[in-house]
Design an enzyme around this catalytic site. Structure first.
Site, PDB file in Angstrom:
ATOM      1  N   ILE A   1       0.174   3.287   3.850  1.00  8.97           N
ATOM      2  CA  ILE A   1      -0.107   2.885   2.325  1.00  8.97           C
ATOM      3  C   ILE A   1      -1.417   3.285   2.022  1.00  8.97           C
ATOM      4  CG2 ILE A   1      -0.451   0.990   0.653  1.00  8.97           C
ATOM      5  CD1 ILE A   1       2.576   1.357   1.783  1.00  8.97           C
TER       6      ILE A   1
ATOM      7  N   ASP B   1      -1.431  -5.201   4.526  1.00  9.36           N
ATOM      8  CA  ASP B   1      -2.566  -6.190   4.454  1.00  9.36           C
ATOM      9  C   ASP B   1      -2.476  -6.804   5.961  1.00  9.36           C
ATOM     10  OD1 ASP B   1      -2.485  -7.504   1.093  1.00  9.36           O
ATOM     11  OD2 ASP B   1      -3.011  -5.525   2.168  1.00  9.36           O
TER      12      ASP B   1
ATOM     13  N   ARG C   1     -13.355 -13.576  -0.258  1.00 10.41           N
ATOM     14  CA  ARG C   1     -12.545 -13.040  -1.316  1.00 10.41           C
ATOM     15  C   ARG C   1     -11.089 -13.678  -1.193  1.00 10.41           C
ATOM     16  NH1 ARG C   1     -13.392  -6.971  -2.844  1.00 10.41           N
ATOM     17  NH2 ARG C   1     -11.704  -7.708  -4.168  1.00 10.41           N
TER      18      ARG C   1
ATOM     19  N   ARG D   1      -8.219   4.413  -4.691  1.00 17.90           N
ATOM     20  CA  ARG D   1      -7.457   3.163  -5.435  1.00 17.90           C
ATOM     21  C   ARG D   1      -7.094   3.721  -6.824  1.00 17.90           C
ATOM     22  NH1 ARG D   1      -7.717  -1.584  -2.551  1.00 17.90           N
ATOM     23  NH2 ARG D   1      -6.018  -2.423  -3.788  1.00 17.90           N
ATOM     24  N   PRO D   2      -6.413   4.824  -6.889  1.00 17.93           N
ATOM     25  CA  PRO D   2      -6.074   5.226  -8.140  1.00 17.93           C
ATOM     26  C   PRO D   2      -5.337   4.528  -9.044  1.00 17.93           C
ATOM     27  CG  PRO D   2      -4.859   6.315  -6.519  1.00 17.93           C
ATOM     28  CD  PRO D   2      -5.768   5.620  -5.775  1.00 17.93           C
ATOM     29  N   ILE D   3      -5.464   4.616 -10.408  1.00 16.90           N
ATOM     30  CA  ILE D   3      -4.501   3.931 -11.373  1.00 16.90           C
ATOM     31  C   ILE D   3      -3.508   4.767 -11.998  1.00 16.90           C
ATOM     32  CG2 ILE D   3      -6.070   2.076 -11.463  1.00 16.90           C
ATOM     33  CD1 ILE D   3      -7.198   3.095 -14.072  1.00 16.90           C
ATOM     34  N   ASP D   4      -3.382   6.221 -11.623  1.00 18.39           N
ATOM     35  CA  ASP D   4      -2.435   6.881 -12.572  1.00 18.39           C
ATOM     36  C   ASP D   4      -1.087   6.181 -12.792  1.00 18.39           C
ATOM     37  OD1 ASP D   4      -2.427   7.194  -9.536  1.00 18.39           O
ATOM     38  OD2 ASP D   4      -0.956   8.734  -9.989  1.00 18.39           O
TER      39      ASP D   4
ATOM     40  N   LYS E   1      -3.518 -15.347  -2.996  1.00 17.70           N
ATOM     41  CA  LYS E   1      -4.573 -14.582  -3.775  1.00 17.70           C
ATOM     42  C   LYS E   1      -3.946 -13.464  -4.571  1.00 17.70           C
ATOM     43  CE  LYS E   1      -7.048 -11.106  -1.780  1.00 17.70           C
ATOM     44  NZ  LYS E   1      -6.981  -9.678  -2.686  1.00 17.70           N
ATOM     45  N   ASN E   2      -3.023 -12.772  -4.021  1.00 15.31           N
ATOM     46  CA  ASN E   2      -2.314 -11.725  -4.583  1.00 15.31           C
ATOM     47  C   ASN E   2      -1.424 -11.969  -5.788  1.00 15.31           C
ATOM     48  OD1 ASN E   2      -4.211 -10.093  -3.432  1.00 15.31           O
ATOM     49  ND2 ASN E   2      -2.740  -9.388  -1.945  1.00 15.31           N
TER      50      ASN E   2
ATOM     51  N   ARG F   1     -12.110  -5.093  -8.048  1.00  9.34           N
ATOM     52  CA  ARG F   1     -11.287  -3.794  -8.818  1.00  9.34           C
ATOM     53  C   ARG F   1      -9.921  -4.188  -9.218  1.00  9.34           C
ATOM     54  NH1 ARG F   1      -7.320  -1.966  -6.550  1.00  9.34           N
ATOM     55  NH2 ARG F   1      -7.642  -0.062  -7.873  1.00  9.34           N
TER      56      ARG F   1
ATOM     57  N   CYS G   1     -12.367   1.252  -3.506  1.00  4.86           N
ATOM     58  CA  CYS G   1     -12.707   0.016  -2.709  1.00  4.86           C
ATOM     59  C   CYS G   1     -13.215   0.701  -1.164  1.00  4.86           C
ATOM     60  CB  CYS G   1     -12.131  -1.053  -2.753  1.00  4.86           C
ATOM     61  SG  CYS G   1     -10.609  -0.897  -1.837  1.00  4.86           S
TER      62      CYS G   1
HETATM   63  C1  EPZ Z   1      -2.007  -4.986  -4.024  1.00  2.00           C
HETATM   64  O1  EPZ Z   1      -2.893  -3.876  -4.235  1.00  2.00           O
HETATM   65  C2  EPZ Z   1      -2.861  -6.078  -3.103  1.00  2.00           C
HETATM   66  N1  EPZ Z   1      -3.872  -6.363  -4.036  1.00  2.00           N
HETATM   67  C3  EPZ Z   1      -3.284  -5.482  -1.851  1.00  2.00           C
HETATM   68  O2  EPZ Z   1      -3.989  -6.249  -1.323  1.00  2.00           O
HETATM   69  C4  EPZ Z   1      -2.216  -4.692  -1.136  1.00  2.00           C
HETATM   70  O3  EPZ Z   1      -2.854  -4.387   0.032  1.00  2.00           O
HETATM   71  C5  EPZ Z   1      -1.471  -3.653  -1.769  1.00  2.00           C
HETATM   72  O4  EPZ Z   1      -1.126  -4.261  -3.045  1.00  2.00           O
HETATM   73  C6  EPZ Z   1      -0.155  -3.234  -1.144  1.00  2.00           C
HETATM   74  O5  EPZ Z   1       0.802  -4.244  -0.998  1.00  2.00           O
HETATM   75  C7  EPZ Z   1      -3.401  -7.229  -5.112  1.00  2.00           C
HETATM   76  O6  EPZ Z   1      -2.363  -7.594  -5.454  1.00  2.00           O
HETATM   77  C8  EPZ Z   1      -4.686  -7.733  -5.732  1.00  2.00           C
HETATM   78  P1  EPZ Z   1      -0.552  -0.599  -4.899  1.00  2.00           P
HETATM   79  P2  EPZ Z   1      -2.470  -2.620  -5.201  1.00  2.00           P
HETATM   80  O7  EPZ Z   1      -0.742  -0.346  -6.268  1.00  2.00           O
HETATM   81  O8  EPZ Z   1      -1.799  -3.274  -6.477  1.00  2.00           O
HETATM   82  C9  EPZ Z   1      -1.413   4.034  -4.432  1.00  2.00           C
HETATM   83  C10 EPZ Z   1      -5.592  -7.494  -0.174  1.00  2.00           C
HETATM   84  O9  EPZ Z   1      -6.132  -7.373   1.130  1.00  2.00           O
HETATM   85  N2  EPZ Z   1      -1.560   4.019  -6.033  1.00  2.00           N
HETATM   86  O10 EPZ Z   1       0.820  -1.082  -4.303  1.00  2.00           O
HETATM   87  O11 EPZ Z   1      -3.937  -1.549  -5.754  1.00  2.00           O
HETATM   88  C11 EPZ Z   1      -2.725   3.405  -3.815  1.00  2.00           C
HETATM   89  O12 EPZ Z   1      -3.651   4.411  -3.584  1.00  2.00           O
HETATM   90  C12 EPZ Z   1      -5.333  -6.382  -0.908  1.00  2.00           C
HETATM   91  O13 EPZ Z   1      -5.247  -8.603  -0.590  1.00  2.00           O
HETATM   92  C13 EPZ Z   1      -1.600   5.275  -6.784  1.00  2.00           C
HETATM   93  O14 EPZ Z   1      -1.510   6.310  -5.961  1.00  2.00           O
HETATM   94  O15 EPZ Z   1      -1.448  -1.623  -4.308  1.00  2.00           O
HETATM   95  C14 EPZ Z   1      -1.876   3.035  -2.502  1.00  2.00           C
HETATM   96  O16 EPZ Z   1      -2.192   3.965  -1.735  1.00  2.00           O
HETATM   97  C15 EPZ Z   1      -6.019  -5.091  -0.499  1.00  2.00           C
HETATM   98  N3  EPZ Z   1      -1.566   5.001  -7.872  1.00  2.00           N
HETATM   99  C16 EPZ Z   1      -0.456   2.501  -2.843  1.00  2.00           C
HETATM  100  O17 EPZ Z   1      -0.085   3.339  -3.929  1.00  2.00           O
HETATM  101  C17 EPZ Z   1      -1.613   4.171  -8.707  1.00  2.00           C
HETATM  102  O18 EPZ Z   1      -1.663   4.078 -10.002  1.00  2.00           O
HETATM  103  C18 EPZ Z   1      -0.239   1.153  -2.926  1.00  2.00           C
HETATM  104  O19 EPZ Z   1      -1.237   0.359  -3.830  1.00  2.00           O
HETATM  105  C19 EPZ Z   1      -1.411   2.883  -7.908  1.00  2.00           C
HETATM  106  C20 EPZ Z   1      -1.295   2.809  -6.368  1.00  2.00           C
END
Ligand code: EPZ
Length: 419
Positions: free
Chosen positions: A330, A308, A400, A123-126, A24-25, A94, A118
């Site tokens: 995480i 995960d 999902r 889940r910030p996107i900064d 999926k990812n 999201r 979520c």
């Molecule tokens: C991906 O999410 C996966 N989703 C998640 O899988 C997985 O848990 C995660 O990576 C970590 O491996 C998909 O690939 C669709 P991150 P993502 O950005 O990209 C913080 C599942 O169950 N962060 O690596 O959102 C964030 O809050 C899902 O399949 C910021 O602070 O993960 C988190 O604490 C759940 N600012 C950490 O980084 C940002 O701009 C890791 O997030 C982005 C992230």
């Protein structure tokens, strides 16, 4: 109509062999990446998941054509016309945020609503937005709508991410592929899904290197042609089936997996006392002996233990003799399986980033409610081990990320059905 639930009669050892579907990812960013191509792309090993269906709805809403052909999905982005993703589509999934980089990369303009938080936390996107800004993107936010533009030709950038965010790494790669400059992403995520995305993009004519390491380099190219690409197997689904074998004391052969993606996962199952034999494209796991507690387990970015897999392993450890401790580094709110597993008789204390699990000799069935994708899978594992009947509701979360989980588990001998 009342929503469907899983009905599980637990206590049966699982055994047999099972194939693991596409990741999926990986397929979600690959579907977004198909937007960048000026030809038809054929994505093989594409799992039938609701998140994949959501992605095809987004592609169609942007004017692309999508055609499911068995286990493949064909995407034709030649008719791409829109650059806006509606709020309801963004709220449905999201991780649609990964379309931002792709739409910007192809059309230089994108409007979408802020992805909601979520179940796992805000889940910030900064990091996504600061990375895109370094590529020259102009981003305004008004009433929760992001309006982004990218200059005609991206002249490249050299940036260091504050943390190795998977989604941010993907978004920056997607926005940098078409252009003239060279973009270097330092402290990039190293997850295998990043390498799979780079593999797809390079098959379309992109020039990406360093994927899988902490420094990814993207050399801009003028255009991308089509490609046929098979998506990697889902390492989290594989870990889920390993957990099902471990928690029921069974033995399972997983087919169509990549053991090299899963060293940190297989190591945990071995620490818990299971016998794990990796082959080139399959993994055999047997849990004939009683499970042992894992003293300390910490989640970390790849190649560390995957967040995960944490709820999955938490469920398995409820039956492991001794005291296990899990530290979730995480996400803020990822112990949501704990209260539901306690309803089965598990002894788990979760506080902040730490959960302490005392193994119990037996679990007994109860009515459970899934709260998010991987916690839902953890509850199913608990039900497989619990004596008596367990039901799990809120299956939308599970669907999902798992292609008919109950059918797969039934093929391993589990007494489970959707009612
Ligand atoms: C991906 O999410 C996966 N989703 C998640 O899988 C997985 O848990 C995660 O990576 C970590 O491996 C998909 O690939 C669709 P991150 P993502 O950005 O990209 C913080 C599942 O169950 N962060 O690596 O959102 C964030 O809050 C899902 O399949 C910021 O602070 O993960 C988190 O604490 C759940 N600012 C950490 O980084 C940002 O701009 C890791 O997030 C982005 C992230």
């Amino acid at each position: 109509m009342t929503e469907s639930r899983l009905y599980i009669e637990g206590g049966k050892k699982l055994s047999g062999e099972i194939s693991v579907h596409g990741a999926k990812n990986s397929v979600l960013p690959v579907l977004a990446a198909a937007l960048l191509s000026q030809d038809v792309c054929r994505i093989e090993n594409c799992p039938a998941l609701s998140d994949v269906y959501s992605s095809t709805r987004i592609l169609r809403s942007l004017g692309c054509k999508c055609r499911r052909d068995g286990s493949a999905l064909e995407v034709d982005a030649r008719t791409l016309s829109g650059c806006e993703i509606s709020e309801d589509l963004m709220r449905e999934m999201r991780s649609s945020i990964v379309f931002l980089g792709a739409i910007l990369g192809r059309l230089r303009r994108c409007r979408l609503s802020f992805p909601g938080g979520c179940e796992l936390g805000p889940r910030p996107i900064d990091i996504h937005l600061s990375g895109l800004s370094k590529l020259g993107a102009k981003i305004t936010e008004d009433h929760g709508v992001l309006d982004c533009t990218l200059p005609q030709s991206v002249s490249g950038a050299d940036m260091t991410l504050p943390l190795p965010s998977v989604g941010a790494t993907e978004n920056i790669m997607l926005a940098a592929v078409l252009g003239s400059g060279e973009t270097v992403i330092r402290n990039a995520a190293r997850e295998p899904e990043i390498s799979d995305l780079a593999g797809f993009l390079n098959a379309c004519g992109a020039k990406i290197s360093g994927q899988g390491s902490s420094t990814v380099t993207v050399k801009g190219v003028g255009r991308l042609h089509g490609a046929e690409y098979s998506v990697m197997p889902d390492r989290i689904v594989a870990a889920t089936y390993m957990g099902a074998a471990a928690i029921t004391g069974g033995e399972v052969m997983l087919k169509g997996v990549r053991p090299a993606d899963m060293y940190s996962t297989t190591a945990v199952f071995e620490q818990a006392g299971a016998a794990v034999y990796p082959y080139s494209d399959r993994i055999y796991i047997s849990a004939k002996r009683p499970l042992k507690a894992v003293k300390t387990l910490r989640t970390a970015p790849y190649p560390g233990f995957a967040t995960d897999c944490q709820p999955i392993v938490m469920a398995v450890l409820t039956k492991a003799r001794g005291t296990s401790m899990i530290v979730e580094n995480i996400f803020e709110n990822r112990f949501r399986a704990a209260p539901e597993l306690r309803r089965l008789g598990a002894d788990i204390k979760a506080e902040g980033k730490v959960a302490v699990i005392e193994g119990v000799p037996r679990l007994s069935g109860a009515a459970l409610v899934a709260t998010d994708l991987r916690a839902g899978a953890a509850l199913v594992l608990g039900g497989l081990a619990a004596e008596g009947v367990t039901t799990v509701s809120n299956l939308g979360y599970i669907d999902r990320g798992y292609e008919s989980l109950e059918t797969s588990l039934r093929s391993l001998g589990a007494r489970i059905r959707r009612i």
